[in-house]
Design a protein around this motif. Structure first.
Motif, PDB file in Angstrom:
ATOM      1  N   PHE A   1       0.817  -1.208   0.000  1.00 28.41           N
ATOM      2  CA  PHE A   1       0.000   0.000   0.000  1.00 28.41           C
ATOM      3  C   PHE A   1       0.857   1.268   0.000  1.00 28.41           C
ATOM      4  O   PHE A   1       0.326   2.366  -0.134  1.00 28.41           O
ATOM      5  CB  PHE A   1      -0.927   0.003   1.214  1.00 28.41           C
ATOM      6  N   ILE A   2       2.194   1.117   0.154  1.00 31.67           N
ATOM      7  CA  ILE A   2       3.096   2.265   0.175  1.00 31.67           C
ATOM      8  C   ILE A   2       4.040   2.256  -1.020  1.00 31.67           C
ATOM      9  O   ILE A   2       4.268   3.273  -1.668  1.00 31.67           O
ATOM     10  CB  ILE A   2       3.920   2.278   1.488  1.00 31.67           C
ATOM     11  N   SER A   3       4.599   1.077  -1.329  1.00 37.40           N
ATOM     12  CA  SER A   3       5.672   0.972  -2.328  1.00 37.40           C
ATOM     13  C   SER A   3       5.264   1.184  -3.782  1.00 37.40           C
ATOM     14  O   SER A   3       6.129   1.550  -4.587  1.00 37.40           O
ATOM     15  CB  SER A   3       6.361  -0.390  -2.196  1.00 37.40           C
ATOM     16  N   PRO A   4       4.011   0.915  -4.222  1.00 38.28           N
ATOM     17  CA  PRO A   4       3.706   1.082  -5.656  1.00 38.28           C
ATOM     18  C   PRO A   4       4.091   2.444  -6.211  1.00 38.28           C
ATOM     19  O   PRO A   4       4.599   2.541  -7.333  1.00 38.28           O
ATOM     20  CB  PRO A   4       2.193   0.863  -5.710  1.00 38.28           C
ATOM     21  N   LYS A   5       3.886   3.517  -5.438  1.00 41.27           N
ATOM     22  CA  LYS A   5       4.257   4.848  -5.910  1.00 41.27           C
ATOM     23  C   LYS A   5       5.766   4.961  -6.100  1.00 41.27           C
ATOM     24  O   LYS A   5       6.244   5.499  -7.101  1.00 41.27           O
ATOM     25  CB  LYS A   5       3.772   5.909  -4.918  1.00 41.27           C
ATOM     26  N   SER A   6       6.535   4.453  -5.155  1.00 41.31           N
ATOM     27  CA  SER A   6       7.996   4.579  -5.218  1.00 41.31           C
ATOM     28  C   SER A   6       8.579   3.742  -6.352  1.00 41.31           C
ATOM     29  O   SER A   6       9.509   4.181  -7.042  1.00 41.31           O
ATOM     30  CB  SER A   6       8.611   4.154  -3.881  1.00 41.31           C
ATOM     31  N   VAL A   7       8.040   2.538  -6.550  1.00 43.72           N
ATOM     32  CA  VAL A   7       8.521   1.693  -7.645  1.00 43.72           C
ATOM     33  C   VAL A   7       8.236   2.367  -8.979  1.00 43.72           C
ATOM     34  O   VAL A   7       9.117   2.454  -9.855  1.00 43.72           O
ATOM     35  CB  VAL A   7       7.867   0.295  -7.594  1.00 43.72           C
ATOM     36  N   LEU A   8       7.023   2.862  -9.165  1.00 41.62           N
ATOM     37  CA  LEU A   8       6.645   3.531 -10.410  1.00 41.62           C
ATOM     38  C   LEU A   8       7.470   4.797 -10.624  1.00 41.62           C
ATOM     39  O   LEU A   8       7.895   5.091 -11.745  1.00 41.62           O
ATOM     40  CB  LEU A   8       5.153   3.862 -10.395  1.00 41.62           C
ATOM     41  N   ALA A   9       7.704   5.549  -9.552  1.00 37.77           N
ATOM     42  CA  ALA A   9       8.469   6.793  -9.679  1.00 37.77           C
ATOM     43  C   ALA A   9       9.893   6.536 -10.168  1.00 37.77           C
ATOM     44  O   ALA A   9      10.465   7.362 -10.892  1.00 37.77           O
ATOM     45  CB  ALA A   9       8.503   7.518  -8.332  1.00 37.77           C
ATOM     46  N   ASN A  10      10.461   5.400  -9.832  1.00 36.72           N
ATOM     47  CA  ASN A  10      11.841   5.097 -10.221  1.00 36.72           C
ATOM     48  C   ASN A  10      11.961   4.572 -11.646  1.00 36.72           C
ATOM     49  O   ASN A  10      12.997   4.778 -12.287  1.00 36.72           O
ATOM     50  CB  ASN A  10      12.446   4.086  -9.250  1.00 36.72           C
ATOM     51  N   VAL A  11      10.927   3.873 -12.149  1.00 34.56           N
ATOM     52  CA  VAL A  11      11.025   3.308 -13.507  1.00 34.56           C
ATOM     53  C   VAL A  11      10.170   4.062 -14.518  1.00 34.56           C
ATOM     54  O   VAL A  11      10.392   3.946 -15.716  1.00 34.56           O
ATOM     55  CB  VAL A  11      10.661   1.806 -13.516  1.00 34.56           C
ATOM     56  N   GLY A  12       9.154   4.814 -14.051  1.00 40.41           N
ATOM     57  CA  GLY A  12       8.456   5.758 -14.901  1.00 40.41           C
ATOM     58  C   GLY A  12       7.349   5.248 -15.793  1.00 40.41           C
ATOM     59  O   GLY A  12       6.697   6.034 -16.468  1.00 40.41           O
ATOM     60  N   ALA A  13       7.108   3.932 -15.848  1.00 41.66           N
ATOM     61  CA  ALA A  13       6.080   3.409 -16.756  1.00 41.66           C
ATOM     62  C   ALA A  13       5.474   2.139 -16.178  1.00 41.66           C
ATOM     63  O   ALA A  13       6.059   1.480 -15.310  1.00 41.66           O
ATOM     64  CB  ALA A  13       6.662   3.147 -18.137  1.00 41.66           C
ATOM     65  N   VAL A  14       4.295   1.782 -16.691  1.00 42.49           N
ATOM     66  CA  VAL A  14       3.541   0.643 -16.161  1.00 42.49           C
ATOM     67  C   VAL A  14       4.269  -0.676 -16.410  1.00 42.49           C
ATOM     68  O   VAL A  14       4.397  -1.501 -15.500  1.00 42.49           O
ATOM     69  CB  VAL A  14       2.133   0.590 -16.797  1.00 42.49           C
ATOM     70  N   GLY A  15       4.768  -0.887 -17.629  1.00 41.98           N
ATOM     71  CA  GLY A  15       5.399  -2.162 -17.979  1.00 41.98           C
ATOM     72  C   GLY A  15       6.587  -2.505 -17.100  1.00 41.98           C
ATOM     73  O   GLY A  15       6.623  -3.569 -16.467  1.00 41.98           O
ATOM     74  N   PRO A  16       7.607  -1.619 -17.017  1.00 41.63           N
ATOM     75  CA  PRO A  16       8.737  -1.908 -16.135  1.00 41.63           C
ATOM     76  C   PRO A  16       8.333  -2.063 -14.672  1.00 41.63           C
ATOM     77  O   PRO A  16       8.929  -2.854 -13.939  1.00 41.63           O
ATOM     78  CB  PRO A  16       9.649  -0.693 -16.322  1.00 41.63           C
ATOM     79  N   CYS A  17       7.302  -1.310 -14.265  1.00 39.32           N
ATOM     80  CA  CYS A  17       6.833  -1.397 -12.883  1.00 39.32           C
ATOM     81  C   CYS A  17       6.345  -2.810 -12.563  1.00 39.32           C
ATOM     82  O   CYS A  17       6.721  -3.397 -11.541  1.00 39.32           O
ATOM     83  CB  CYS A  17       5.715  -0.381 -12.651  1.00 39.32           C
TER      84      CYS A  17
END
Length: 497
Positions: free
Chosen positions: A59-75
């Motif tokens: 519930f916390i990490s999805p934003k941080s993971v997406l912020a580092n890779v920038g797109a849905v696929g890599p996330c």
């Protein structure tokens, strides 16, 4: 004197025969293995793994993971890769756990492979940094979700969040100190509760996908920002959500038939969590674009508001249950590390004592809870996660390396589970990359402070463990005696085979 008074009281209750028996045997002691019947079946082990891993991270990490890779696929790839890495690491731990059936997680493995100094540095770092900071992060997350409904439209005061987090630590520590059964039952209940919200989010996402809500998955690799540094930081945040994959190794002595139940729990539990995490992220992206997800103050709450409408209040409620379950599992297992380190003479001896009434490592659990409360006082979740991730992967890498080392130095050990040597090699190399990449690409003082703290354990080891100064012994003995009488605890009995 604490042991003497306990023996006299027990002798008076049981009569002359018991007194004669006490005179002819060693002082009364207890054994934590008497609780082993709590873990008769893999189901309890699976609940411990799933219940500990699925907590605040998803519930916390999805934003941080997406912020580092920038797109849905890599996330989505990062989330799946983190699950694979956690599974491979857990399989390495399964070989270690069935080869050296001692509680305490990494501690006994490092002791056997590399000697007392790396084992002490692990216990020193774990007891004072990684484990209590993890406990504090989870409880702070719980407090934020629990207090949010009472402060609509604004952030809850920090004083309220910290008081709630401290209260959660006290309650969870008390429950686990009073009864292993109660802690286990609470874990099973909270695991069931958190799986409800996980299933609700996953099913909602599948329904929306079936209705054609797939526009956010088109060009899913567009605008991605891929680099060694960004991938490493994304892994840090993703792996934080998976942390807990090694928790059963902390209670190996309390598992019934660990040769079967330990690997079976790992093989079922961690892939189950991986599938859930990937599907939860898919569900998030069915209702939010990448930009909306990054701007959301609480991803799961935003999802609930858009999909569940009037029943959206159940999301923060079940998130609270989820974080409490993760905190309870962390406390249940990490207290065993304190207990084992005390048993080996690397911590105060009283930390290895067992409660006479409850057969729990109460002193170890109380010590662990007290350190976690200290971390809450200046508590900043991002800083704590940086401390945690950097330090923990140093020792994960060393522990997995011990699998390779002991293949050559401990050939005589029985290995009920023997994994291909390529698995620990891969995990060790990835651990080295995870530790070095953020330092090289985005150096921060937090990494330096953490490294200096780990190395400071060498001074503590030299003074208090290796040299064993007499003045330290003189101070610790009366402390041990008074704590033993206050808490009604005794040493663990020696297990003879």
């Amino acid at each position: 004197m604490g042991e003497e008074s306990l023996r006299k009281r027990k002798g008076a209750d049981k009569g002359i025969e018991d007194r004669q028996s006490l005179q002819s045997h060693e002082p009364q002691t207890m054994n934590l293995q008497k609780q082993a019947n709590l873990f008769l079946f893999p189901f309890c082990g699976i609940c411990m793994i799933v219940g500990t891993i699925i907590g605040s991270g998803i519930f916390i990490s999805p934003k941080s993971v997406l912020a580092n890779v920038g797109a849905v696929g890599p996330c989505l790839i990062i989330w799946a890769a983190c699950g694979i890495l956690a599974t491979l690491g857990a399989l390495c731990f399964a070989e270690l756990g069935t080869m050296i059936t001692k509680s305490g997680g990494e501690y006994p493995y490092l002791m056997e492979a590399f000697g007392p100094i790396p084992a002490f540095l692990f216990s020193w770092t774990s007891l004072l940094v990684t484990k209590p900071s993890s406990f504090a992060i989870i409880c702070l997350s719980f407090a934020e979700y629990a207090s949010a409904p009472f402060y609509p439209g604004c952030d809850p005061p920090q004083a309220v969040i910290k008081c709630l987090a401290a209260a959660a630590i006290v309650i969870i520590t008390t429950v686990n100190s009073l009864s292993v059964k109660l802690g286990s039952y609470l874990q099973n209940f909270l695991t069931a509760a958190k799986m409800i919200i996980v299933i609700i989010i996953i099913i909602s996402g599948i329904v929306l996908l079936a209705q054609g809500k797939t526009e956010n998955f088109k060009d899913s690799f567009k605008d991605s920002t891929i680099s060694v540094g960004s991938i490493s930081l994304a892994f840090y945040n993703g792996l934080w959500a998976y942390d807990g994959w090694n928790q059963l190794n902390y209670i190996t002595e309390e598992l019934k038939n660990p040769y079967r139940n330990l690997p079976l729990s790992i093989i079922i539990g961690i892939p189950l969590v991986t599938v859930c995490y990937v599907l939860i992220n898919v569900s998030y992206f069915t209702v939010m674009t990448s930009t909306e997800l990054l701007q959301s103050p609480a991803v799961a709450v935003t999802f609930g508001n858009r999909v569940l409408y009037p029943a959206s209040w159940i999301v923060p409620l079940f998130v609270v249950c989820s974080t409490l379950g993760s905190a309870n599992g962390t406390c249940f297992t990490a207290g065993r590390l304190v207990y084992v380190a005390g048993r080996e003479g690397h911590m105060l001896k009283v930390l290895s004592y067992i409660s006479v009434k409850h057969l729990t490592p109460a002193p170890a659990l109380i010590f662990y809870g007290a350190i976690a409360i200290i971390y809450i006082i200046p508590g900043d979740i991002d800083t704590l996660i940086n401390y945690f991730s950097f330090a923990v992967w140093i020792f994960y890498g060393l522990t997995v390396l011990s699998v390779i080392v002991m293949r050559f130095t401990r050939k005589e050990f029985s290995r009920p589970i023997r994994i291909p040597i390529v698995i620990p090699v891969i995990v060790t190399l990835i651990a080295i990359l995870l530790v070095l990449a953020p330092i090289i690409t985005a150096p921060e003082l937090a990494y330096l402070y953490c490294a200096l703290f780990i190395l400071s354990g060498l001074i503590v080891y030299a003074l208090f463990v290796h040299l064993k100064f007499s003045w330290a012994q003189k101070i610790s003995k009366p402390i041990t005696m008074h704590l033993q009488m206050l808490l009604e605890v005794v040493p663990e009995e020696e297990v003879t085979k």
